[in-house]
Every structure is written in C-alpha cells, then in structure tokens.
Design a protein around this motif. Structure first.
Motif, short mmCIF file in Angstrom:
data_model
loop_
_atom_site.label_atom_id
_atom_site.label_comp_id
_atom_site.label_asym_id
_atom_site.label_seq_id
_atom_site.Cartn_x
_atom_site.Cartn_y
_atom_site.Cartn_z
N LEU A 1 2.98 45.52 25.55
CA LEU A 1 4.30 44.96 25.25
C LEU A 1 4.49 44.79 23.75
O LEU A 1 5.53 45.14 23.20
CB LEU A 1 4.46 43.61 25.95
N ILE B 1 7.61 44.28 32.39
CA ILE B 1 8.05 42.90 32.62
C ILE B 1 7.85 42.53 34.09
O ILE B 1 7.37 41.43 34.40
CB ILE B 1 9.52 42.74 32.18
N TRP C 1 9.98 48.96 29.47
CA TRP C 1 10.09 47.49 29.44
C TRP C 1 10.17 46.91 30.85
O TRP C 1 9.50 45.94 31.17
CB TRP C 1 11.36 47.08 28.70
N GLU C 2 11.05 47.50 31.67
CA GLU C 2 11.33 46.93 32.97
C GLU C 2 10.06 46.87 33.81
O GLU C 2 9.76 45.86 34.44
CB GLU C 2 12.39 47.77 33.70
N VAL D 1 18.60 40.99 30.63
CA VAL D 1 18.03 40.82 31.96
C VAL D 1 19.13 40.80 33.03
O VAL D 1 19.06 41.50 34.03
CB VAL D 1 17.21 39.51 32.03
N ALA E 1 5.40 39.62 35.25
CA ALA E 1 5.91 38.47 36.01
C ALA E 1 5.08 38.25 37.27
O ALA E 1 4.73 37.11 37.60
CB ALA E 1 7.38 38.69 36.35
#
Lengths: 338, 512, 624
Positions: B146, C595, C591-592, C66, C599
């Motif tokens: 990231l 993430i 990114w998605e 988001v 999470a």
C-alpha cells in the motif's frame, strides 16, 4: 510395502504422493490427470477466470497434452509457479510438464537438466515507452529508468544490451507483470521491458494504448516453450509431438470444427496418419490411435488456440508475426508425421 | 563397632539404566543423541542421493562467477561484471541499511506514539490508538504494498518537472526533488581543503568531550552546573565554520581551465558541445569536476564523470578515449597539453570554479531523470517507512507498558526531593522504564531485521532479492544459496540477541 | 450590648441561603470536556488542531472515493467508463471500483474451491469457533465441549479435503492406540518410556495398519459396488452430450442477452459523453440514472451467466469424470489379472540379475565395466518394477474412487484465499502445540544434550525469517526427504509453518512454565509424582492456561504471516489479487483489492487481539 506406507501416511491429509520415475506417461495414466506448471498470472498466457478455470495460451498446451494422453482436456491439475519455483517443481516431479512462458536457453537445457520439447511462441525482448517521451529507438535510452521482472532472462539481456551499447540505465526490479505495469503507468520508470508479447498484452489493457509505443528494437531471442524433465524421452516425445500435432493440424487445415469429419478418412495420407486413421503413430508414442484427434477436437489447432487466447480478436491483440506457419513466412515448421 | 553394617555391595544391573534415577538421565541422553545423529545422518544421506539424482553437486563456485545482472541500490561498487558473491554482499549491506534505518525511525515513532497514547488529549490519544491497532492488525506485506503504491501514485514523475509551467517543482530552494522514483537530495562533495576542515571538526569534537568531562567533574566538586549544551554547540559549529569560510574566501575565486579533446582552441563550451553531446569528464574527484557537470546539466547535457586518481591517469584516459573533457589546475593543464600523444587537445575559453572545501551537489533534471546529488529510491523509502510504521506500532505498546510500569510514587518522591520535571523524567522515570522497555524493544529490532526480507515486494534488492532470488534463479544453486542466506540471518539475529543478553545482565536488578 | 451587637450585625446577614450558582460555563459540560481534553495547554492545542486537520484531509480524500465507488461493472474498462459518465474519471481514481470485489469476492474467500462445496469451508469455520469456545471461554462453556474440540481437527481435515469418512476416524484412532500403549507401558515402566512407546505405537498404526485397513476397506466396498458403478458411469457418459448441449445453449443465450444489454448501455454512455462535451443537449441526471439501472441489470445478468457457465463447465466435468471412471473401471479387471503375472516376471528378472546390480535405481549408479547384457537385464527389471508400481497405483486409485463414501475429495491447490490463510494459520498453531510443549520442556531440562538441541532448534527457527523457511519449503524440502517422494506444496508449507511456529510457541510456553511458582514443582515432587506425571497433572495445565494470551498473539502473527506464501506461488488473498490483476478484465486495479484484503485481515486480527487483551486482564486479576 513402501507404497502402502506412503499412501497410508498421506491419506491422513488426503493428499497425493507421486513417484518420480522415468515413466511419467504411465504415471499420468495411473493417476488419471496431468499436473501442469503454469504462471501465477499473465494475461493471455495463463490466468484463472472468475470461475477459477484456468485460461490462456500456455494453459491450452497443458490441456492438449491431457487430451492426447488421457483423451480428456479437462483432466489437468494446474500448478501456479513463480519464476523462482518453476524449475524445482519440475525437477522434483511436482509437475509433469511446465508450460510457463519459459525461454529455451543452453544452460537451462543442459545445466539445469531440463528438456525443452519445442517452441510454442517465438518471442523477443522489446521496450515500451510513453509516446510523449519522444523516443524512437532503444539506442536513445541512455540514462533511462527501466522496469524489469526479476529472475528472468530479460534481466540478463537488458544488462547485456545496455553495456554493449555503452549506455547507462537504472533497473527497477519488480516481482510481477501487474506490478510492473503499475510502476510504468505511474511514470516510476521510463521504459518497460519484457517479451514483446507481454508488452503487447500489457499495452492492450491500458486506458490509452495509443499513448505508448513499443520500440522497433528486439534485443534478444526468446523462444518460449514447454519443457519436461531430462531423462524421460518417452514423455518428452509425447509433449513434443502434441505440440507438433497442433502446428501440423493448422498447416493441414484440420480444425476442431472439421476434425470429426476428417477423421472419417481423407485423401491426404498425412492427415490420415495424424488423425490415426492410417498407420499407428499413436501406438508408437504409447498413446491411443486417436490421440491427435482428441487434441484438435477438444483444444484446437495452433491457430485456433492462438486466436482464441492472444490473437488479434482478443484484448491482447497479437499478430502472428514470427509465429506464422513457415508457408506464410513464419517460423512454425512441424516435422512430418510419418 | 562392628555393628556398622557395610553398605550392600553395589552390583550394577542393566535395569538400573532405566529404573535408577542416577543413571536414567545418562541413558536418556545417550538415546536422544543416537536418535539425533540418526536423523542428521538420514537427512544428509537423502540430500546426497537427491543431489546425485538431479546431477547436481554441492559447491560454492558460483559465488565467483559473473553475475550478469544489475542492481540499482548499492552501497559498494557493483556492476553486472561483478561476481554473484559481490551481488550477495550488496544485498547484505542493503538489508543492514534498511534494518538500521528502520530501527532508528521505528524507535522514534514508537516512543512518540506510545507517549501520545497516554496523553490527556483525547483526540490525539484516539488517533494514536487508531494508528497502533491499524498497523498491528494488518499484515506487513499489505502495508508495504500500500505504501509503495501510495508513493508511486501520489508523487510526481520526473517528467512533470520539465517544461515552462511544470506540474511539479523542487522544494527547499530547488535543492530537493520528490518524485515517484525516489527523493533526490543534494550530496556532499569534498574539495581542496576538505582535510583541514575534517581535522578542525575532529579537534572540536575532542574539545567537546574534554569540556563535558571537565563540567561533570566541576559539578561533582562544587555543585556548579556549567552550560554544557550551548558550549558544545558552539564548539561544534564555530571553529569549523570559521575555517570553512576562510578557506573558501581564499580559493573560491580560482578558475580552472577546461581541456577538451578534439575541440577548437578558445571555443566556448556551448560551441564544443554542439559537436560532442553528453561528454564524459575525466577528473580526480573534486569540486571542479562536479561544478563542470552541474554546468553541463544546466545546458541539458548528461555528464558522466570518469574518476581517476591522478593527473597522469587523466592523460591515459584521454589517450584511450575514455573521456573527452578534463578539468584541472592551470599549471597541471599546461603540462598535460604538452605531454598527450595522439589526441588533439584544446583549452576552451570557458572556465570552471575551483569550488569550496565542502560543497553540495544539487540534483538537476537531465535526460530522463534527475541526476547529481543522491537518490533515496522509492523502494527503499517505502520499505523503510512500512517497516518503521509497522514496528513502531509494536514499540508504542512496549513504551506505553514501560511507562505505566513505573509507579506514580516514584514521580512524587522525585518532586518531594525538589527535582524539576525534566530531571525527574531523565534521572528517575526513564532509567526504570528502560529496564522494562529495552528487552522487548530489542526483540522488535530483531523482527524488523527479519521482516526486511519482504523487500522483494517493492523490488528493493536485499539479500533475499540478490543471493536468495536472482542468483538462485540464474544459477540453479538453491541449496547453497538458501543455506548462505539463512546463515546470514541467523548470525545477524544471534548478534542482536547477544547484545540483548549483555544489556539484560548489566541492568538486571541486583537481587539480595 | 449584646442586643445592639446582634441587631447591628443582623442587618448585614442574610437569613436565607443564596441559590447555588451554576459553575462557570468553562467548568461544565462540553466546554469543560473540550478544555480539559483538547486544549489544556498550548502544546495540546497545537496537537489537537493538527490532528483535526489531518483527519479532515484524510477523510476528505477517502470518503468520496469509497462511497462514490462503482459496484456494478464487468471489467475495469467498464468501470472507468461509468465513472467518466459521472465526471469522476481522470486516471480512474476519482472513485473506487468496487466491482472487482463484487466480481471476485468468493474467489478471495475460498480460492478455487468447487462452488458446489462451499458449504464445507463455511461449516468448517463455524465448527472452528464452536471448537474454540471451551478453550477461549473456559469459564462460561461446559467443559464437555472439549470432546468436540478434540474431535474437531480430524473433522476439519475431512471437511476441507474430503475423502471417505473412515479415514479421519482411523487417524483419530491412532491417538487412542498411542494412549493405550502409553498407559500400558507406563504401568510397568516409567513415564518417559511410556511416552516413547505411545508415540511409537501411534506412528506404527498410521504408517502400517491404517494403510492396510484403508486398502482392505476400499477393496471390499469397491468390489461390491463395481457393477453398479460401471453401469452408472456408462449411463452418465451416454447422457452427457445432451446435458452439455443444453447447458451450453443456455449459457450462449444469456451471453447473447448480455451483449444486447451492453450495446444498449454503450449507447447511453455515448449520449452522456456527447452531453458532457457540449455537443448535444439532454438531461444528464436522467441518463445517469438510466446508466446505473442498466449496470445493475447487467450485473444481475452476469451473475446468471456465471451460474450458467458453471453449469456448463460442470456438465463437461461430469462427462470427463464419467469417461475417466468408465475407462478406469473397464480396465480394472485386466489390471488386477495382470498384476500377479507382472510380479512373477519381476521376481524372475530379479533372480536373473547379478547380485552387484541389485538395488541400483538409475543408470548413473552402474559400476564400471558392467556388461551390456547385465545392463539390459537391469533395465528390464527396473521397468517391470515401475510397471508394477504404476499398475498398483492405478488399481488403488480406481478402488479408492469406487469406494468413496463421504465427501468429494478436493485437491489442496484448489484451496486459496482467506480459507488458505485460516487453514495454514490454524494448522500451524494446532500442530505446533505438541512440538512446542516438548521443546519448552526440553529447554527447561537439565539434560545437557536435550537442552542444547532444543535451544539450537528454537534459535535457528527464530533467527531466520519465515520467508526464507517458505522458500526452503518450496525449493529444498524435497532434498531432505527420501529420493522419489514429493509432497503437495500446501502440505510442505504447513509442515514448515508448524516447525517455525513451534519455536515461538515453545518460547511462549517457557514463559508460562517460568511464571509458575516453584511451590507447584515442589508440591508435585512431594506427592511422589514422577516427571511426566507432574508435568501432565500439575504443571502443564496451569502453564498452558496462562500461556493462552501468548498463544493467541502467536496465532495473530502467524495468520498475518501467511500472506508470505504468495511469494512461493500459493494463491492466498495476496497471491489471488496478483492473479486477478493479471486477468484481462481487471488488469491495472490494485487499491480496491488491497483495501478489501486489509479490511478482512483487520477485522479478524483486531477481534482476536481484543480477546487476548480481555483474557490477559482476567488472568491478571486472578493472580492478585
């Protein structure tokens, strides 16, 4: 006794054990499926789709071998391998055949004791740059920052190319093609270098493909081919002639659509020999007589596989180029089926 | 007297080996060692026969073969002509570099976050909790990916600095460029008189050390506290600065001539460059050469400096055609022009500043990228940041626990003695908290060093990337490569835990 | 006098109490809280303002990204065109493209596990929590549940990998065999020998008896089912083409529908683009709503398409299974008849072989000067040997499939995503516990060799990073095993992870052992218990209980570290994200995925760490 000990232990976890022997063909038959090493993910060549089915040009070769040996192109276990683990997995018997866009080189063939069974894609290393950089030749790249996948022959070719042209460069090593693409698009490197097919495949997925050019220089020969373990010639023959059968089928005009019809018998004796209606070429390989028929019916000939996975009509959009039949000015030249 | 019974004659029976606790431990040890040796023998025999089956042997000869690949991040000289062994060394140094940097910043971050988590400021304390829980509960690999993606996407590329109205510009008076290839910072260059400067600096350091000793002795004897901090700063800065300014004033007006191969006598540099683009410069490593290359980059030329060790080598390099431009003192230039064979040399009309004892070369946009100065590559920064932030979250918890472990009574007692808050902290709280903090802190350093092996995710060439990655792929020597790599990590870890043990023994509470 | 005094003073004294005043506004309510907690000093004020600015900047960037994300799209390109229609294009980062998660979340959770069998991993996870209850909440849950906890590992392996139901039962029985042997031997001898005997008995059971019983069961049941199975396979094979045709026709029909829908959508997109560029007039909002509705519809159609594709694939797979089992079954009688002949031929060939050549496996080991005839004899013998092994393997495989009573076997390389992470993490911790306990005892032991070898093992394992051990597992473990054996990569990783975490668990348990008061050891000795008895009955139960928080932390660490298996080609969430990024639809997205994965990890690890903190507090008060 030994075997039952083994199966007994492994039954605990329900996992399979294999014997590395010089008889891969029999072993694959006994096991009922082919275990085939492929890339962990390279657009057009091997990647799992949303249903977990493996797709791609290299994957099709695995399916072809399974169709030839077992008569069933779905009887394949795909083993995703990284650049680092691929040769060990093959040598240790974890996979029966490795179809992972691997360059055929002397040291791999001889020193690493692997056996390349042919070339399924003639490639070469190229460079891609953003169009607005204004670069038209790789010789103008002195001082450029170059994205490159580690652990491959491209790394060595790049070093050779730049030092033989007395230029400097800064390598940015990356682990996967997807990573390289991200770096390149963000401008963290000026140039992306990998096999020309990979460049085309990568470029095709950009938001703005026209904004990037592949430079004319091809700095290396990269004959990509499937390979098997050294020392099992029977198995090597099976893999080699499966590849040849796909190439020959294209040359002879046999496709998955007309193979059933042609298998009834044609005027061309070579087609008849290939499809097993004349002679016993399959038997010589230790396969069924209709082995090539299965390959072509279930997987297709070279052209169908090419066009279906990486050809002009796909997002990858590669033209045949060097990979055209020898009759069309390419390098594909299957030895006669006789 | 004869009533004393003789102890029964001990006759050794075999069963005593098992049932007699005097012998049992020996029996167990003998059995255990036999089993251990058998296992080692079994593994060894398997390795030998497997190697034989694969037709491989076990030797480290590959370490001396040509590696053939390039490494961007290196602390020592390395090119693709160097050996695999040297590549491994480059990797080892890179691992150590990022580990040391990571440990330092992680400590700062951890102490900072740990103290702030105890802060009375609600929002700051919550923010720090979010930081700690966020980093502790998500895999490091994801953080590395990231942060690397963030740096690649969030910073401008060198191209954006170009043009009339660039999208990005350099910061800190045009001396630092933050790009997505890394941060380019000025790098120091030593010129004439640098030796003197260094000597003065070392003498100042010695002076500071002596003064501090004197001040402590004085405090012990009389109770008078001398202003150690300001005196030290003064001693550190003033003499060196005076020498620097003096020497600079003496030499900075000097101009060095430019000697060009194949140029016209008296032509200007710009005219010469029209025919010789991107020239290479021969010079002893000094400021004049750096000034020349800065000038060249200002003219949109890439300039590579071929470093030589003496003026006579300049002559050899010019004759061999390794370089076309040379810069040196006027007297040396005259001798050079007279003695070179086979190459037409001309003195250009432009001259170059001789420079100061210590200069900073600033990065400039040239060719595809920034050149000059030093580049902190993105891969290094991303890895360093991710490791520091991740380990910092763990250290924050350790620091918090350490501070909470010191009872409040200690502070109150110190105040009762009349100590001021900062002295209370330095002399009472910290020494006690440290005893709790240091052991787990060092094991976090150990983790950080081991975690640096994730460098491969961002393409940072650490020992796992060179020796354990490319070298293994290119030579097929996985057994030897992994063995060496494992050994390196093991030795490093044992060294760090050795330090831990020494420290632990030195601060252990003396129990009565 | 006094009156005057009192009177005069009374004039100035109130008779009634004043109403209590409200505290100053700075000392109550929100203001007080803000003053005390946010602005108590200038340093704190600066920190507060900085924090607020920081939070504002982060949220301002993050929230639109988001929540403005696109959920219905088939590929990144489609996603970008939808975003462009909303004016949020520009390098595709104006808003998230969550469609990738919608498309691939099942894959990220289960890997390539067969969709029809998803209930198995789900049951596994649910049962895992049930099994963990008596350990994690020992005070609130009946200890009878511990029986289920003991059964769970076997059940879990069976659920995940499948196979006949008697395999896990027999494997579990191995422990009973070991326990009985331990009891019997330790009655007549001392505990150490009992442990050795127990281990030996279990290992013998697993290696020898279990394989034999399994073979016998397979053969008996298989033979009974033979005729029926052959008939079924042939019937299925005959019916298959029609089924495949139907499934494919359905799939193709949906594909056609989709392409029609895509065309309609593209028209709308074009209109929007024209309006945006100002070339034509129109109501943007209506069109945008229409676009969203169409995307929604498209995504529903794609879901049915996926199901149809799966149906077609499984029809094809059923055909190939039927073909394979029909041919295997047909060949079975021949193979069985052939085996004795082959064995006889092999024995003959062996008898004909000179003594010096016996036991040679490959041509490279041949002694110098072997004659050509001998070499031929050897190769004939070796090929017979290989024939036998392969025929036996084929017969065994056929019988195993025939006799399968239970769950469909699933190859471990089809296990991926978070399921793989959980399996590696759980297996690592559960399997490493016994080893970790032994190592911890070894490290505390007075016996020199045992102590030193435990210390060496622990230090070596802890000194080298996990990634190096994983590379070892993928590249080197085969070197250490007898020639000719090869394990599944997942199993190799589990073995390596077990060894790795056993070193950490050993240190945690050592901490637990050290925390016990010496009185416990002395008490056990005074009762006359021997070493193993005192460990088993007194020391370990207490030490293990106080080690649970440490074990949970180790588990969190291990669970996070499972992401490293992506580097050796296993498809854990990160490995799968690489594979997804390689597909032509989602090439260029990251990114998605990151993430989402982050999470998921966070939720799991955070709840575990909260649990561990709670337990620590509970244990702490218990000791005071």
């Amino acid at each position: 006794m030994k075997k039952s000990i083994f199966l007994g232990t492994l039954a605990v976890a329900g996992l399979a054990a294999g014997f590395v022997s010089a008889q891969t063909l029999d072993e694959v038959r006994a096991r009922g499926n082919l275990s085939c090493g492929v890339s962990t993910g390279l657009a057009g060549f091997s990647m799992p789709d949303a249903n977990g089915e493996w797709q791609g040009f290299d994957v099709a070769f695995c399916r072809a071998v399974a169709a030839a040996v077992l008569g069933d192109s779905t009887a394949v276990e795909f083993v995703p391998l990284t650049t680092q683990t691929r040769f060990t997995a093959l040598a240790s018997g974890e996979v029966d055949v490795l179809a992972r866009n691997t360059t055929w080189t002397f040291s791999r063939d001889v020193d690493l004791r692997l056996e390349f069974v042919g070339v399924n894609y003639y490639d070469g290393q190229g460079f891609m740059v953003p169009r607005d950089l204004g670069v038209t030749s790789a010789l103008e790249l002195d001082g450029a920052t170059v994205c490159i996948q580690t652990g491959t022959t491209t790394e060595l070719n790049l070093a050779d190319f730049f030092s033989s042209n007395n230029m400097g460069y800064e390598p940015v090593p990356v682990e996967t093609n997807a990573e390289a693409q991200q770096q390149y698009l963000a401008g963290a490197c000026d140039v992306y270098t990998t096999d020309a097919s990979g460049l085309a495949a990568t470029r095709a997925t950009f938001e703005d493909p026209a904004g990037h050019v592949v430079l004319p220089e091809i700095v290396s020969k990269e004959p990509l081919g499937p390979l098997v373990r050294h020392g099992d010639s029977e198995w090597g023959d099976v893999a080699r002639w499966t590849l040849n059968a796909m190439v020959a089928a294209e040359e002879l005009g046999v496709t998955s659509a007309n193979v059933a019809e042609m298998a009834a018998g044609t005027d061309n004796p070579e087609i008849n020999r290939l499809l097993g209606t004349e002679g016993d070429l399959g038997g010589m390989l230790g396969l069924e007589a209709d082995w090539a028929q299965n390959v072509i019916a279930q997987v297709g000939n070279y052209d169908e596989v090419f066009e279906g996975n990486i050809g002009a009509s796909t997002p990858i959009g590669l033209s045949r180029g060097l990979n055209a039949q020898w009759t069309d000015g390419g390098l594909l030249y299957a030895p006669p089926f006789r | 007297m004869t009533a004393i019974s003789e102890p029964p004659a001990e006759s050794f029976r075999l069963s005593q080996l098992i049932y007699d606790s005097r012998y049992r431990s020996t029996t167990i040890q003998v059995v255990a060692s036999i089993l251990l040796l058998a296992a080692i023998y079994w593994l060894g025999r398997n390795i030998v026969s497997n190697l034989q089956d694969l037709g491989k042997d076990f030797n480290f000869g590959f370490l001396w073969q040509r590696s053939g690949y390039d490494i961007n991040q290196r602390l020592i000289e390395y090119s693709n002509d160097s050996s695999h062994g040297r590549a491994a060394l480059v990797g080892i140094l890179n691992t150590l570099l990022v580990s040391v940097l990571g440990c330092i910043t992680a400590t700062f971050l951890g102490v900072f976050a740990g103290v702030l988590r105890l802060s009375k400021n609600w929002i700051v304390a919550r923010l720090m909790t979010v930081y700690v829980e966020g980093f502790r509960n998500i895999p490091l690999l994801l953080w590395i990916l990231l942060i690397f993606a963030l740096m690649t996407e969030g910073t401008p590329q060198p191209r954006d600095f170009r043009g009339e109205n660039p999208e990005a510009s350099m910061i800190l008076w045009d001396s630092v460029a933050v790009t997505n290839r890394g941060i380019f910072v000025p790098s120091p260059v030593w010129g004439d008189g640098a030796g003197l400067l260094a000597l003065v600096f070392v003498l100042s350091l010695a002076g500071i050390w002596w003064f501090r000793r004197y001040a402590f002795a004085r405090q012990e004897a009389t109770g008078e506290i001398l202003p150690i901090f300001w005196t030290s700063i003064g001693l550190l800065v003033i003499p060196t600065l005076v020498v620097y300014l003096g020497y600079s004033a003496m030499i900075s007006k000097d101009q060095y001539p430019l000697i060009a191969a194949g140029g016209t006598e008296g032509a200007s540099l710009v005219e010469y460059l029209e025919e010789n683009r991107n020239p290479s410069i021969c010079s002893v490593p000094d400021t004049a050469a750096v000034n020349l290359s800065t000038t060249l980059r200002g003219l949109e030329q890439r300039a590579s400096i071929v470093t030589v060790s003496s003026v006579s080598e300049v002559q050899a390099s010019l004759e061999a055609g390794d370089c076309v431009l040379a810069v040196m003192a006027p007297s040396a230039a005259e001798t050079l022009i007279g003695s070179v064979d086979g190459v037409e040399l001309a003195t250009l009309s432009d001259t170059v500043d001789r420079g100061r004892p210590l200069q900073f070369e600033r990065p400039q946009l040239a060719g595809f990228n920034f050149e000059g100065g030093a580049q902190l590559r993105n891969s290094l920064i991303a890895l360093w940041f991710a490791l520091s932030l991740y380990t910092g979250a763990f250290i924050a918890e350790i620091v918090r626990a350490g501070i909470l472990a010191v009872s409040r009574g200690q502070t109150e007692a110190a105040f009762a003695l009349g100590l001021r808050p900062n002295r209370t902290m330095n002399l009472v709280i910290l020494p006690q908290a440290m005893r709790v903090i240091i052991p787990p802190l060092i094991s976090q350093y150990l983790n950080l060093t081991k975690n640096s092996s994730l460098a491969i995710a961002v393409g940072y060439m650490d020992v796992r990337g060179t020796l354990g990655g490319i070298t293994i792929s290119q030579t097929g020597r996985e057994l030897e490569g992994i063995l060496l790599m494992g050994l390196f990590y093991l030795v490093t870890s044992l060294a760090i835990s050795g330090v831990l043990n020494i420290y632990n023994n030195s601060v252990k509470l003396q129990e009565r | 006098m006094s009156d005057i005094h009192s009177e005069s003073s009374i004039a100035f004294v109130r008779t009634e109490m004043l109403e209590a005043k409200d505290p100053p506004s700075s000392q109550i309510g929100v203001v007080k809280w803000v003053r005390e907690n946010l602005f108590s000093s200038w340093l704190n004020s600066i920190l507060t303002i900085l924090s607020i600015v920081f939070i504002y900047v982060v949220l301002k960037a993050l929230i639109p990204w988001v929540f403005g994300g696109v959920w219905d799209a088939g590929s990144l390109g489609e996603c970008r065109s939808v975003l462009n229609a909303f004016g949020q294009g520009g390098h595709g980062h104006g808003a998230a493209c969550w469609a990738v998660i919608e498309d691939r979340w099942l894959q990220l959770l289960f890997g390539f596990y067969p969709p029809a069998e998803y209930w198995r991993p789900i049951t596994f996870v649910v049962l895992m929590f049930v099994a963990l209850l008596p350990i994690l909440y020992s005070d609130y849950v009946s200890s009878k549940l511990m029986i289920f906890t003991a059964i769970f590992p076997f059940l879990a392996v069976w659920l995940i990998w499948g196979g006949s139901f008697w395999v896990p039962i027999m494997t579990a029985f191995g422990f009973i065999v070991g326990y009985v042997a331990f009891q019997v031997v330790s009655r007549v001898s001392f505990g150490g020998l009992g442990v050795a005997a127990g281990v030996l008995a279990s290992v013998l059971w697993w290696l020898v008896a279990q394989g034999m019983i399994d073979d016998a069961l397979n053969r008996t049941i298989g033979a009974a089912r033979y005729d029926e199975a052959l008939a079924t396979a042939q019937a299925e094979l005959a019916a298959a083409p029609e089924l495949i045709e139907q499934a494919e026709a359905r799939r193709d029909a949906i594909a056609d529908d989709i392409s029609v829908a895509v065309e309609g959508r593209d028209e709308v997109l074009e209109q929007i683009a024209l309006i945006r560029s100002g070339e034509s007039q129109g109501d943007l909002d209506v069109l945008q709503d229409q676009l969203l509705a169409m995307q929604d519809q498209l995504s529903a159609m794609r879901d049915t398409f996926t199901i149809a594709v799966r149906a077609a694939t499984s029809a094809g797979a059923a055909q190939s299974d039927a073909r394979q089992s029909a041919s295997a079954l047909a060949a079975l009688p021949d193979q069985e008849a052939e085996l004795p002949e082959l064995r006889a031929a092999r024995d003959e060939a062996l008898a004909a072989l000179p003594n010096a050549l016996r036991g040679i496996g490959t041509g490279e080991d041949l002694p110098e000067g072997t004659s050509d005839e001998d070499e031929d004899a050897l190769s004939a013998y070796l090929s017979l040997e290989a024939d036998i092994v392969n025929t036996e393997l084929a017969v065994d495989t056929t019988y195993r499939r025939l006799a399968l009573t239970g769950l469909e076997p699933v190859e471990s390389r089809n296990i991926g995503g978070f399921l793989l992470a959980i399996i590696i993490g759980m297996a690592g911790i559960i399997l490493s516990l016994p080893l970790g306990i032994l190592l911890a005892l070894g490290r505390q032991s007075d016996l020199f060799i045992i102590n030193k070898s435990s210390v060496a093992f622990i230090e070596v394992m802890r000194g080298v990073p996990l990634i190096v051990w994983l590379v070892t597992a993928s590249l080197l473990l085969n070197y250490f095993l007898p020639p000719g054996t090869s394990f599944d990569l997942t199993l190799r990783v589990i073995i390596m992870v077990t060894l790795f975490s056993s070193a950490y668990i050993a240190e945690v348990i050592r901490g637990g052992l050290a925390a016990l008061p010496t009185g416990q050891y002395e008490g056990a000795d005074s009762l006359g218990l021997n070493y193993w008895q005192s460990m088993r009955l007194i020391i370990l139960p207490q030490a293990l209980k106080i080690s649970i928080p440490g074990i949970v932390s180790s588990f969190i660490g291990l669970f996070k570290d499972t992401t490293l298996v992506a580097f050796i080609g296993l498809l854990d969430p990160i490995g799968l994200s690489n594979a997804i990024r390689a597909s032509s639809e989602w090439n260029g997205i990251y990114w998605e995925l990151f993430i989402f994965i982050g999470a998921c990890f966070w939720i799991f690890c955070f709840s575990m760490s909260r649990y561990s903190q709670w337990l620590e507090r509970k244990l702490h008060t218990g000791h005071r």
